[in-house]
Design a protein around this motif. Structure first.
Motif, PDB file in Angstrom:
ATOM      1  N   SER A 241      -9.261  -0.537   0.159  1.00  0.00           N
ATOM      2  CA  SER A 241      -8.776   0.257   1.289  1.00  0.00           C
ATOM      3  C   SER A 241      -9.924   1.011   1.959  1.00  0.00           C
ATOM      4  CB  SER A 241      -7.699   1.237   0.810  1.00  0.00           C
ATOM      5  OG  SER A 241      -8.210   2.153  -0.125  1.00  0.00           O
ATOM      6  N   VAL A 242     -10.885   1.504   1.182  1.00  0.00           N
ATOM      7  CA  VAL A 242     -12.028   2.208   1.759  1.00  0.00           C
ATOM      8  C   VAL A 242     -12.880   1.246   2.585  1.00  0.00           C
ATOM      9  CG1 VAL A 242     -14.232   3.314   1.177  1.00  0.00           C
ATOM     10  CG2 VAL A 242     -12.135   4.063   0.064  1.00  0.00           C
ATOM     11  N   LEU A 243     -13.049   0.027   2.119  1.00  0.00           N
ATOM     12  CA  LEU A 243     -13.821  -0.963   2.862  1.00  0.00           C
ATOM     13  C   LEU A 243     -13.219  -1.193   4.249  1.00  0.00           C
ATOM     14  CD1 LEU A 243     -16.093  -3.042   3.010  1.00  0.00           C
ATOM     15  CD2 LEU A 243     -14.537  -4.701   1.919  1.00  0.00           C
ATOM     16  N   ALA A 244     -11.898  -1.350   4.329  1.00  0.00           N
ATOM     17  CA  ALA A 244     -11.247  -1.550   5.623  1.00  0.00           C
ATOM     18  C   ALA A 244     -11.444  -0.332   6.527  1.00  0.00           C
ATOM     19  CB  ALA A 244      -9.757  -1.817   5.412  1.00  0.00           C
ATOM     20  N   MET A 245     -11.367   0.869   5.962  1.00  0.00           N
ATOM     21  CA  MET A 245     -11.544   2.095   6.742  1.00  0.00           C
ATOM     22  C   MET A 245     -12.968   2.219   7.276  1.00  0.00           C
ATOM     23  SD  MET A 245     -10.624   5.972   5.531  1.00  0.00           S
ATOM     24  CE  MET A 245     -11.738   5.926   4.108  1.00  0.00           C
TER      25      MET A 245
ATOM     26  N   ALA B  36      -6.814   1.386  14.689  1.00  0.00           N
ATOM     27  CA  ALA B  36      -7.077  -0.031  14.415  1.00  0.00           C
ATOM     28  C   ALA B  36      -6.434  -0.912  15.476  1.00  0.00           C
ATOM     29  CB  ALA B  36      -6.556  -0.398  13.032  1.00  0.00           C
ATOM     30  N   ASP B  37      -5.200  -0.605  15.847  1.00  0.00           N
ATOM     31  CA  ASP B  37      -4.543  -1.355  16.919  1.00  0.00           C
ATOM     32  C   ASP B  37      -5.329  -1.260  18.220  1.00  0.00           C
ATOM     33  OD1 ASP B  37      -2.463  -2.261  15.357  1.00  0.00           O
ATOM     34  OD2 ASP B  37      -1.112  -0.621  15.891  1.00  0.00           O
TER      35      ASP B  37
ATOM     36  N   VAL C 252      -2.410  -3.752  10.600  1.00  0.00           N
ATOM     37  CA  VAL C 252      -1.663  -4.113   9.394  1.00  0.00           C
ATOM     38  C   VAL C 252      -2.562  -3.996   8.167  1.00  0.00           C
ATOM     39  CG1 VAL C 252      -0.477  -5.988   8.196  1.00  0.00           C
ATOM     40  CG2 VAL C 252      -0.062  -5.610  10.631  1.00  0.00           C
ATOM     41  N   GLY C 253      -3.826  -4.427   8.305  1.00  0.00           N
ATOM     42  CA  GLY C 253      -4.766  -4.329   7.194  1.00  0.00           C
ATOM     43  C   GLY C 253      -5.011  -2.893   6.771  1.00  0.00           C
ATOM     44  N   ILE C 254      -5.131  -1.993   7.755  1.00  0.00           N
ATOM     45  CA  ILE C 254      -5.324  -0.581   7.447  1.00  0.00           C
ATOM     46  C   ILE C 254      -4.094  -0.017   6.748  1.00  0.00           C
ATOM     47  CG2 ILE C 254      -5.453   1.715   8.498  1.00  0.00           C
ATOM     48  CD1 ILE C 254      -8.145   0.416   8.370  1.00  0.00           C
ATOM     49  N   ASP C 255      -2.920  -0.395   7.220  1.00  0.00           N
ATOM     50  CA  ASP C 255      -1.692   0.094   6.585  1.00  0.00           C
ATOM     51  C   ASP C 255      -1.577  -0.412   5.148  1.00  0.00           C
ATOM     52  OD1 ASP C 255      -0.793   1.626   8.697  1.00  0.00           O
ATOM     53  OD2 ASP C 255       0.337  -0.006   9.619  1.00  0.00           O
ATOM     54  N   ILE C 256      -1.983  -1.666   4.921  1.00  0.00           N
ATOM     55  CA  ILE C 256      -1.985  -2.190   3.548  1.00  0.00           C
ATOM     56  C   ILE C 256      -2.968  -1.388   2.689  1.00  0.00           C
ATOM     57  CG2 ILE C 256      -2.603  -4.172   2.106  1.00  0.00           C
ATOM     58  CD1 ILE C 256      -1.580  -5.973   4.363  1.00  0.00           C
TER      59      ILE C 256
END
Length: 471
Positions: free
Chosen positions: A166-170, A280-281, A290-294
């Protein structure tokens, strides 16, 4: 005599590593969840100065962490400051310290239930499913329970993996926003400069800054379950804060310029319960949203796992020492986990969090409520630990002037933050939480007074535990 396996955490084959201890601490703080929720709450009070809130909070928290770093080099105990402060200030103060810290860990554990519900609801909404957050939190907490009643090596590895993803996506999203210059298409230093008349708001918003960092001390609760704890636990605490500081200042800056430093942009920032998904959107696309929400859901799971483990281990320590029912001070022969203490935390947490959801209270609001109580508890317990540090350094330390001065500075920051939560009087229900914290402390004092032998019992239990740890 070696301690009975039924009351001893961390058999030799179940010890966790330094990396796992750092990951455990990071998971409790839930970086993605913090940046997906606490920043919006801070923006509602500090305006555009959210990165300044995160930076200022980091300085204060590092000062608060210094006593923990020193004490964990000497003491190894699942009760954390319950043990530290008992040795320096006496068992009565040590008990109160541990009792208030328990309130903080419970606040974080209960807040984790809200995080699972909030981010799970946001994710399902992205997929076109509108489900209330309560059932989502119930199912998610059940999964957490199944994980944390297993060996701690398993749960810490899972928590670290989930939080890492999750940190990587952020980070990727933040790099994109900064690379594009945010809403204004150019970088600015304004997020580090409060708007006119906003300094009070910055001070009050530091509650949510501290909320993002607090839990750095959680590694102390797993010292008995960690390899070479007198070396690895202090490293875990310091590494946790350094990494968090860099991440939080960068991501909160990206969020602020991403929404824009105008009044309209800050209003949007403060009014959303899922700023990372919205950004993100806007900057990458719906797939990234969606990836951030996951990732936020992963973060919520990791935080809940770590916080419930911390609360249960403090309950375990108080039960093992006879302060609370001794049945809480036992561990599973199969997994080595304090299953009874874990069960109490989970059951009470679900009752506290899900009943208001039936009345329509949002998960974000519930997280803010219990999180604020948790922060207030941390401030009190950290304040007592700063006093213990002052006393200890004045007795035995070198460079006493500098070290005592740093402890006093930490205590002043704590007292000012507590004052900012009392005056000006915050809105309902936040104005009630300082008094709820005081009531909890009073309940602990009454518990202690009802058992005249409690102080002697604690001293004997801590002395016996210290001998067993050194065997």
């Amino acid at each position: 005599m070696a301690q009975s396996p039924s009351t001893r955490l961390g058999d030799k084959g179940r010890k966790i590593t330094l990396i796992q201890a750092i990951g455990y601490s990071i998971a409790l703080r839930a970086p993605t969840a913090s940046m997906a929720l606490n920043t919006s709450l801070a923006a509602s009070m500090a305006g555009r100065a959210v990165p300044l809130v995160m930076l200022g909070s980091l300085v204060g928290v590092i000062l608060m962490a210094l006593p923990f770093i020193k004490f964990t080099r000497r003491y190894v105990h699942a009760g954390s400051i319950y043990n530290f402060n008992s040795h320096v200030l006496g068992s009565s103060t040590g008990f109160v310290s541990g009792w208030v810290l328990l309130l903080s860990y419970l606040g974080f554990a209960f807040g984790g239930i809200a995080l699972i519900g909030d981010f799970g609801q946001a994710l399902l909404s992205q997929l076109g499913l509108n489900i209330p957050w309560g059932p989502i939190a119930l199912v998610g907490t059940g999964i957490v329970y199944l994980m944390i009643t297993r060996e701690i090596k398993i749960s810490t590895t899972v928590a670290l993996t989930l939080e890492g993803l999750s940190v990587l996506a952020m980070i990727i999203l933040s790099v994109v926003i900064v690379g594009r210059g945010g809403a204004a298409h150019h970088l600015t230093a304004l997020p580090f400069v409060p708007a006119s008349g906003m300094w009070k708001g910055v001070a009050f918003a530091m509650v949510f800054g501290f909320l993002s960092y607090f839990g750095f001390d959680v590694a102390a609760t797993i010292g008995e379950e960690t390899h070479n704890p007198r070396r690895n636990i202090p490293i875990a605490i310091l590494a946790n804060l350094v990494l968090a500081g860099i991440l939080y200042v960068f991501v909160s800056y990206a969020q602020t310029i991403g929404f824009g430093v105008t009044a309209e942009g800050i209003k949007t920032f403060a009014g959303t319960g899922a700023p990372l998904g919205l950004l993100a959107d806007r900057y990458v696309g719906s797939a990234m949203g969606v990836g951030i929400d996951i990732g936020a859901v992963f973060s919520g799971f990791a935080a809940t796992m770590a916080a419930m483990q911390a609360a249960s281990r403090l309950l375990f320590a108080l039960g093992r020492d006879g302060v609370l029912p001794q049945s809480l001070g036992t561990v599973s022969a199969k997994s080595g986990a304090p299953v009874r203490s874990i069960s109490v935390v989970v059951i009470v947490g679900l009752m506290v969090m899900l009943v208001p959801s039936i009345w329509g209270t949002s998960a974000a609001n519930m997280f803010g409520y219990v999180g604020t109580v948790g922060v207030l508890g941390f401030l009190v317990s950290y304040g007592l630990t700063s006093i213990a540090d002052m006393v200890n350094e004045s007795r035995t330390g070198t460079n006493k002037g500098l070290k005592v001065g740093l402890a006093i500075l930490a205590l002043l920051i704590i007292l000012y933050t507590l004052y900012a939560n009392l005056y000006p009087v915050p809105p309902m229900p936040y104005m009630l939480f300082p008094y709820l914290t005081a009531a909890w402390i009073l309940a602990g004092v009454i518990l202690m007074m009802q058992k005249p032998t409690l102080k002697d019992d604690i001293n004997r239990a801590l002395a016996a535990h210290e001998r067993q740890i050194d065997l």
